[in-house]
Motif scaffolding. Structure first.
Motif, PDB file in Angstrom:
ATOM      1  N   GLN A   2       0.811  -1.292  -0.109  1.00  0.00           N
ATOM      2  CA  GLN A   2       0.056  -0.035   0.140  1.00  0.00           C
ATOM      3  C   GLN A   2       0.657   1.156   0.118  1.00  0.00           C
ATOM      4  O   GLN A   2       1.969   1.360   0.811  1.00  0.00           O
ATOM      5  N   GLN A   3       0.511   2.337  -0.816  1.00  0.00           N
ATOM      6  CA  GLN A   3       1.324   3.533  -0.855  1.00  0.00           C
ATOM      7  C   GLN A   3       0.410   4.549  -0.924  1.00  0.00           C
ATOM      8  O   GLN A   3      -0.693   4.510  -1.452  1.00  0.00           O
ATOM      9  N   VAL A   4       0.941   5.818  -0.666  1.00  0.00           N
ATOM     10  CA  VAL A   4       0.479   6.983  -0.750  1.00  0.00           C
ATOM     11  C   VAL A   4       1.395   7.835  -1.776  1.00  0.00           C
ATOM     12  O   VAL A   4       2.538   7.766  -1.438  1.00  0.00           O
ATOM     13  N   MET A   5       0.891   8.009  -2.928  1.00  0.00           N
ATOM     14  CA  MET A   5       1.543   8.746  -4.056  1.00  0.00           C
ATOM     15  C   MET A   5       1.502  10.001  -4.004  1.00  0.00           C
ATOM     16  O   MET A   5       0.491  10.696  -3.618  1.00  0.00           O
ATOM     17  N   CYS A  23      -1.898  14.278  -3.221  1.00  0.00           N
ATOM     18  CA  CYS A  23      -1.499  13.036  -2.698  1.00  0.00           C
ATOM     19  C   CYS A  23      -2.553  12.081  -2.937  1.00  0.00           C
ATOM     20  O   CYS A  23      -3.953  12.526  -3.060  1.00  0.00           O
ATOM     21  N   SER A  25      -4.151   7.922  -2.821  1.00  0.00           N
ATOM     22  CA  SER A  25      -3.961   6.540  -2.170  1.00  0.00           C
ATOM     23  C   SER A  25      -4.928   5.537  -3.090  1.00  0.00           C
ATOM     24  O   SER A  25      -5.827   6.008  -3.438  1.00  0.00           O
ATOM     25  N   THR A 102       1.508   6.142   6.484  1.00  0.00           N
ATOM     26  CA  THR A 102       2.390   5.920   5.473  1.00  0.00           C
ATOM     27  C   THR A 102       2.530   7.203   4.621  1.00  0.00           C
ATOM     28  O   THR A 102       1.493   7.932   4.106  1.00  0.00           O
ATOM     29  N   GLY A 104       3.809  10.125   1.992  1.00  0.00           N
ATOM     30  CA  GLY A 104       4.130  10.185   0.603  1.00  0.00           C
ATOM     31  C   GLY A 104       5.697  10.563   0.511  1.00  0.00           C
ATOM     32  O   GLY A 104       6.329  10.667   1.528  1.00  0.00           O
ATOM     33  N   LYS A 105       6.013  10.536  -0.663  1.00  0.00           N
ATOM     34  CA  LYS A 105       7.657  10.966  -0.997  1.00  0.00           C
ATOM     35  C   LYS A 105       7.933  12.404  -0.990  1.00  0.00           C
ATOM     36  O   LYS A 105       9.069  12.803  -0.642  1.00  0.00           O
TER      37      LYS A 105
ATOM     38  N   SER B  43      11.657  10.212   1.200  1.00  0.00           N
ATOM     39  CA  SER B  43      10.543  10.240   2.129  1.00  0.00           C
ATOM     40  C   SER B  43      10.943   9.482   3.502  1.00  0.00           C
ATOM     41  O   SER B  43      12.006   8.846   3.379  1.00  0.00           O
ATOM     42  N   MET B  45      11.025   6.260   5.826  1.00  0.00           N
ATOM     43  CA  MET B  45      10.481   5.022   5.894  1.00  0.00           C
ATOM     44  C   MET B  45      10.146   4.279   7.123  1.00  0.00           C
ATOM     45  O   MET B  45      11.191   4.270   7.903  1.00  0.00           O
ATOM     46  N   GLU B  59       8.673  -3.364  10.521  1.00  0.00           N
ATOM     47  CA  GLU B  59       8.208  -3.621   8.936  1.00  0.00           C
ATOM     48  C   GLU B  59       8.931  -4.556   8.172  1.00  0.00           C
ATOM     49  O   GLU B  59      10.081  -4.913   8.611  1.00  0.00           O
TER      50      GLU B  59
END
Lengths: 113, 116
Positions: A2-5, A23, A25, A102, A104-105, B43, B45, B59
């Motif tokens: 699972q990611q948040v872009m 953002c 998801s 989670t 985002g980048k 980001s 982690m 994780e």
């Protein structure tokens, strides 16, 4: 997984111009939080959005949470040099006792005076 | 406001050394703390979730024996990087959860670890 872009990765603006970071998801978020990290610093909490369609404002910053609770945006009106930094969204995926966020980048904002 | 203190800020040491990083919530109790790793211009982690009085939840891909976490009190969590090697060099940052699950995380200033 699972990611948040988050997009864009970088944004350079002239002082006074507006700025937006987005953002997204793939799964529904329980809530979304926004953080700002200045160069060399640590993330600082800005705001949390919980409700579907929620909009919150902090002076020149406007935060939105999508109706489906899968996307969010941060908009800065008339940027200033003090706005420089990396803006991260962080979503809580699922519910229950899931404490994890989670991230985002991030979007690195630079402002030309 | 909620303050989280992280110590040390900088560590430079030789390969093979074990390094302990402390994360303290100064003005609130934190039953849950988080340890993150951040590479330059990247980001955060999540490495593990640290719960007071119980084992940390790691994780996927994070070695438990490499990164030892101890959350012995409501205000202190420690991360020990055992037998550190150059690839462990990074920015490690902790956060503490104040109150309920939907509350924001408060971050420490981070520890910049450089392994020679």
């Amino acid at each position: 997984g699972q990611q948040v872009m988050q997009i864009p990765q970088y944004q350079h603006v002239q002082e006074g111009e507006d700025f937006t970071t987005y953002c997204n998801s793939s799964t529904t978020l329980s809530n979304i939080q926004w953080y700002k990290q200045r160069p060399g610093g640590h993330p600082v909490f800005l705001i949390q959005l919980v409700k579907s369609g929620e909009v919150k404002k902090q002076k020149r910053l406007t935060f939105q949470f999508g109706e489906a609770k899968k996307n969010s945006s941060l908009h800065i009106t008339a940027t200033q040099t003090t706005d420089v930094g990396t803006y991260f969204c962080a979503g809580r995926l699922g519910g229950g006792s899931n404490y994890k966020l989670t991230f985002g980048k991030g979007t690195l904002l630079t402002v030309n005076p | 406001g909620a303050v989280v203190s992280q110590h040390p800020s900088w560590v430079i040491c030789k390969s093979g050394t074990s390094v302990k990083i402390e994360c303290r919530s100064l003005d609130f109790q934190a039953t849950t703390m988080f340890w993150y790793r951040q590479f330059p211009k990247q980001s955060l982690m999540l490495m593990a979730t640290s719960n007071e009085g119980s084992k940390a939840t790691y994780e996927q891909g994070v070695e438990k024996d490499k990164f030892l976490i101890n959350h012995a009190s409501l205000t202190l969590s420690t991360l020990t990087v055992t037998s550190a090697h150059p690839e462990d060099s990074s920015f490690y940052i902790c956060s503490a959860l104040q109150g309920e699950i939907n509350q924001p995380q408060h971050f420490g200033d981070g520890t910049r670890l450089s392994i020679l």
